[in-house]
Design an enzyme around this catalytic site. Structure first.
Site, PDB file in Angstrom:
ATOM      1  N   ARG A  30       0.818  -1.219   0.000  1.00  0.00           N
ATOM      2  CA  ARG A  30       0.000   0.000   0.000  1.00  0.00           C
ATOM      3  C   ARG A  30       0.850   1.266   0.000  1.00  0.00           C
ATOM      4  O   ARG A  30       0.473   2.254  -0.617  1.00  0.00           O
ATOM      5  CB  ARG A  30      -0.989  -0.034   1.164  1.00  0.00           C
ATOM      6  N   ARG A  77      13.735 -21.533   2.199  1.00  0.00           N
ATOM      7  CA  ARG A  77      15.185 -21.364   2.337  1.00  0.00           C
ATOM      8  C   ARG A  77      15.774 -21.880   1.024  1.00  0.00           C
ATOM      9  O   ARG A  77      15.410 -22.965   0.576  1.00  0.00           O
ATOM     10  CB  ARG A  77      15.693 -22.159   3.532  1.00  0.00           C
ATOM     11  N   ASP A 108      18.402 -12.634   9.710  1.00  0.00           N
ATOM     12  CA  ASP A 108      19.753 -12.209   9.301  1.00  0.00           C
ATOM     13  C   ASP A 108      20.245 -12.929   8.054  1.00  0.00           C
ATOM     14  O   ASP A 108      20.980 -12.348   7.250  1.00  0.00           O
ATOM     15  CB  ASP A 108      20.748 -12.334  10.466  1.00  0.00           C
ATOM     16  N   ASP A 133      12.380 -14.830  16.987  1.00  0.00           N
ATOM     17  CA  ASP A 133      13.428 -14.944  18.012  1.00  0.00           C
ATOM     18  C   ASP A 133      13.882 -13.611  18.611  1.00  0.00           C
ATOM     19  O   ASP A 133      14.536 -13.600  19.640  1.00  0.00           O
ATOM     20  CB  ASP A 133      14.658 -15.666  17.450  1.00  0.00           C
ATOM     21  N   ASP A 135      16.228 -11.791  17.674  1.00  0.00           N
ATOM     22  CA  ASP A 135      17.678 -11.919  17.850  1.00  0.00           C
ATOM     23  C   ASP A 135      18.477 -11.036  16.900  1.00  0.00           C
ATOM     24  O   ASP A 135      19.636 -11.325  16.615  1.00  0.00           O
ATOM     25  CB  ASP A 135      18.090 -13.392  17.676  1.00  0.00           C
ATOM     26  N   MET A 175      10.653 -21.617  21.789  1.00  0.00           N
ATOM     27  CA  MET A 175      11.619 -21.453  20.701  1.00  0.00           C
ATOM     28  C   MET A 175      12.716 -20.466  21.080  1.00  0.00           C
ATOM     29  O   MET A 175      12.545 -19.651  21.988  1.00  0.00           O
ATOM     30  CB  MET A 175      10.918 -21.023  19.426  1.00  0.00           C
ATOM     31  N   ARG A 177      16.778 -20.547  19.297  1.00  0.00           N
ATOM     32  CA  ARG A 177      17.988 -21.361  19.084  1.00  0.00           C
ATOM     33  C   ARG A 177      19.205 -20.716  19.730  1.00  0.00           C
ATOM     34  O   ARG A 177      19.997 -21.379  20.374  1.00  0.00           O
ATOM     35  CB  ARG A 177      18.268 -21.519  17.575  1.00  0.00           C
ATOM     36  N   SER A 221       5.003 -27.218  43.281  1.00  0.00           N
ATOM     37  CA  SER A 221       5.020 -27.420  41.834  1.00  0.00           C
ATOM     38  C   SER A 221       5.801 -26.293  41.200  1.00  0.00           C
ATOM     39  O   SER A 221       5.810 -25.169  41.679  1.00  0.00           O
ATOM     40  CB  SER A 221       3.613 -27.465  41.270  1.00  0.00           C
TER      41      SER A 221
HETATM   42  P1  ATP Z   1      15.229 -17.039  10.552  1.00  0.00           P
HETATM   43  O1  ATP Z   1      15.886 -16.117  11.565  1.00  0.00           O
HETATM   44  O2  ATP Z   1      13.787 -17.150  10.753  1.00  0.00           O
HETATM   45  O3  ATP Z   1      15.932 -18.348  10.400  1.00  0.00           O
HETATM   46  P2  ATP Z   1      16.649 -16.110   8.239  1.00  0.00           P
HETATM   47  O4  ATP Z   1      16.362 -15.061   7.225  1.00  0.00           O
HETATM   48  O5  ATP Z   1      17.882 -15.899   9.074  1.00  0.00           O
HETATM   49  O6  ATP Z   1      15.363 -16.275   9.121  1.00  0.00           O
HETATM   50  P3  ATP Z   1      17.963 -18.243   6.770  1.00  0.00           P
HETATM   51  O7  ATP Z   1      17.485 -19.604   6.409  1.00  0.00           O
HETATM   52  O8  ATP Z   1      19.245 -18.102   7.499  1.00  0.00           O
HETATM   53  O9  ATP Z   1      16.750 -17.533   7.513  1.00  0.00           O
HETATM   54  O10 ATP Z   1      18.117 -17.389   5.415  1.00  0.00           O
HETATM   55  C1  ATP Z   1      17.078 -17.330   4.464  1.00  0.00           C
HETATM   56  C2  ATP Z   1      17.652 -17.448   3.082  1.00  0.00           C
HETATM   57  O11 ATP Z   1      18.543 -16.349   2.833  1.00  0.00           O
HETATM   58  C3  ATP Z   1      18.509 -18.682   2.835  1.00  0.00           C
HETATM   59  O12 ATP Z   1      17.729 -19.812   2.533  1.00  0.00           O
HETATM   60  C4  ATP Z   1      19.359 -18.245   1.666  1.00  0.00           C
HETATM   61  O13 ATP Z   1      18.653 -18.387   0.450  1.00  0.00           O
HETATM   62  C5  ATP Z   1      19.583 -16.772   1.953  1.00  0.00           C
HETATM   63  N1  ATP Z   1      20.899 -16.638   2.593  1.00  0.00           N
HETATM   64  C6  ATP Z   1      21.215 -16.866   3.892  1.00  0.00           C
HETATM   65  N2  ATP Z   1      22.535 -16.708   4.105  1.00  0.00           N
HETATM   66  C7  ATP Z   1      23.065 -16.373   2.908  1.00  0.00           C
HETATM   67  C8  ATP Z   1      24.384 -16.092   2.439  1.00  0.00           C
HETATM   68  N3  ATP Z   1      25.436 -16.136   3.265  1.00  0.00           N
HETATM   69  N4  ATP Z   1      24.546 -15.804   1.138  1.00  0.00           N
HETATM   70  C9  ATP Z   1      23.511 -15.753   0.297  1.00  0.00           C
HETATM   71  N5  ATP Z   1      22.242 -16.019   0.663  1.00  0.00           N
HETATM   72  C10 ATP Z   1      22.015 -16.322   1.932  1.00  0.00           C
END
Ligand code: ATP
Length: 328
Positions: A30, A77, A108, A133, A135, A175, A177, A221
């Protein structure tokens, strides 16, 4: 006010899903339309970018989603996107669709992928932090964290009813990690006897001391909240280890798991996602790129990739202190 060179913005969700992602998608679409830009939805994160799975989104196509969990754009992913060849395929598809700016919603990892794409092809891009998370550095809150924590508190309240009826010791795994945010704050709000998180080094012996002190008191408890990334073991492992040492407790385990990812986002997450969606589009139209939107002390901020990646969002020591004081 805005960059007239940008005509089409692509939006996608990536990594783990989080409640409130839909509210962010709605806000991005939007806001883009408000500034007379076209907005394209890229399905399944980087996977859909590589496959060219891209759809046009209108203001009405994001109606009736603000209250829904999950993500209408789906998430994934993608291993292939981690390679230069994968990112080249993705960029070719963006070019083919006329997409000249990107807004990613994810954690991230997603931001890292976006960073590479921006570095390699110069496409302006802004990331919105969407992960339960909490984080990520550079923001007090990420989208989905508030909803996930509320879900954990609701579950803890229900478990408390049964724990009190039977003098039970419950290990409740939430949750997180690498991050104890959900555990600490659901622990405080749910009145837990102890909170075990990845960042803190409570030893198993300290936990045993805490539990055996409880044996002598009238506290019969206990609810222990454990973050999944706990260094001294998850809920199942801790329950087994305590049972080996003491037969005083009737021990039960509840692992909340993916329950915490689902459900309707709280008001807080909807408003946060809405503000971040607006800030992301206005940011990219005003020349921001390779940044993540955040909220710090109620103000919207943009932080560079390097700033985000070189800092951690440490658990608030004061919250830990409060959890301890109130568990006696
Ligand atoms: P969550 O915190 O929920 O796990 P996230 O964004 O950190 O979310 P990831 O699985 O780490 O989840 O990253 C998502 C996608 O981003 C990956 O499947 C990949 O395609 C891309 N990605 C992650 N790291 C890299 C990297 N170093 N280089 C290129 N692409 C990346």
């Amino acid at each position: 006010m805005t960059n007239t060179n940008i005509k089409r913005i692509g939006v996608f969700t990536s990594g783990g899903d989080a409640p409130g992602m839909n509210a962010a998608i709605r806000a991005v679409v939007r806001t883009g339309i408000y500034y007379q830009k076209e907005v394209m939805g890229i399905m399944r994160g980087y996977e859909g970018m590589i496959e060219g799975d891209i759809v046009k989104l209108g203001a009405r196509s994001v109606g009736n989603i603000i209250q829904r969990g999950g993500t209408i754009l789906k998430t994934a992913r993608s291993k292939e996107f981690r390679t230069k060849e994968g990112r080249q395929k993705a960029y070719e598809n963006l070019k083919k669709e006329g997409i000249d700016a990107l807004v990613a919603i994810g954690g991230d990892g997603s931001f890292t992928g976006l960073h590479y794409l921006t570095q390699e092809y110069g496409i302006p891009a802004v990331c919105i932090p969407g992960t339960i998370d909490n984080d990520l550095a550079g923001t007090d809150y990420t989208i989905g964290y508030d909803t996930a924590t509320n879900t954990a508190v609701e579950a803890i309240d229900k478990i408390r009813d049964t724990a009190l009826s039977h003098n039970r010791l419950f290990f409740i795994e939430v949750m997180g990690r690498n991050s104890g945010y959900i555990a600490v704050n659901s622990g405080i709000a749910g009145g837990a006897a102890a909170v075990i998180i990845p960042e803190e080094t409570m030893s198993f012996e300290e936990l045993m001391t805490l539990l055996t002190e409880g044996e002598g008191s009238s506290k019969k408890s206990n609810l222990i909240v454990v973050a999944e990334g706990s260094k001294i073991g998850g809920a199942n492992e801790l329950a087994r280890k305590v049972a080996e040492r003491s037969d005083y407790f009737d021990i039960k385990v509840t692992v909340l798991g993916h329950l915490q990812r689902g459900g309707s986002p709280t008001y807080f997450d909807r408003v946060l996602a809405s503000k971040m969606g607006v800030a992301a589009v206005e940011g990219v139209l005003n020349g921001q790129s390779d940044v993540m939107v955040g909220v710090r002390n109620h103000q919207m901020v943009y932080n560079s990739f390097d700033t985000i990646m070189s800092h951690t969002h440490d658990i608030d020591k004061e919250s830990l202190r409060i959890a301890k004081i109130l568990s006696i």
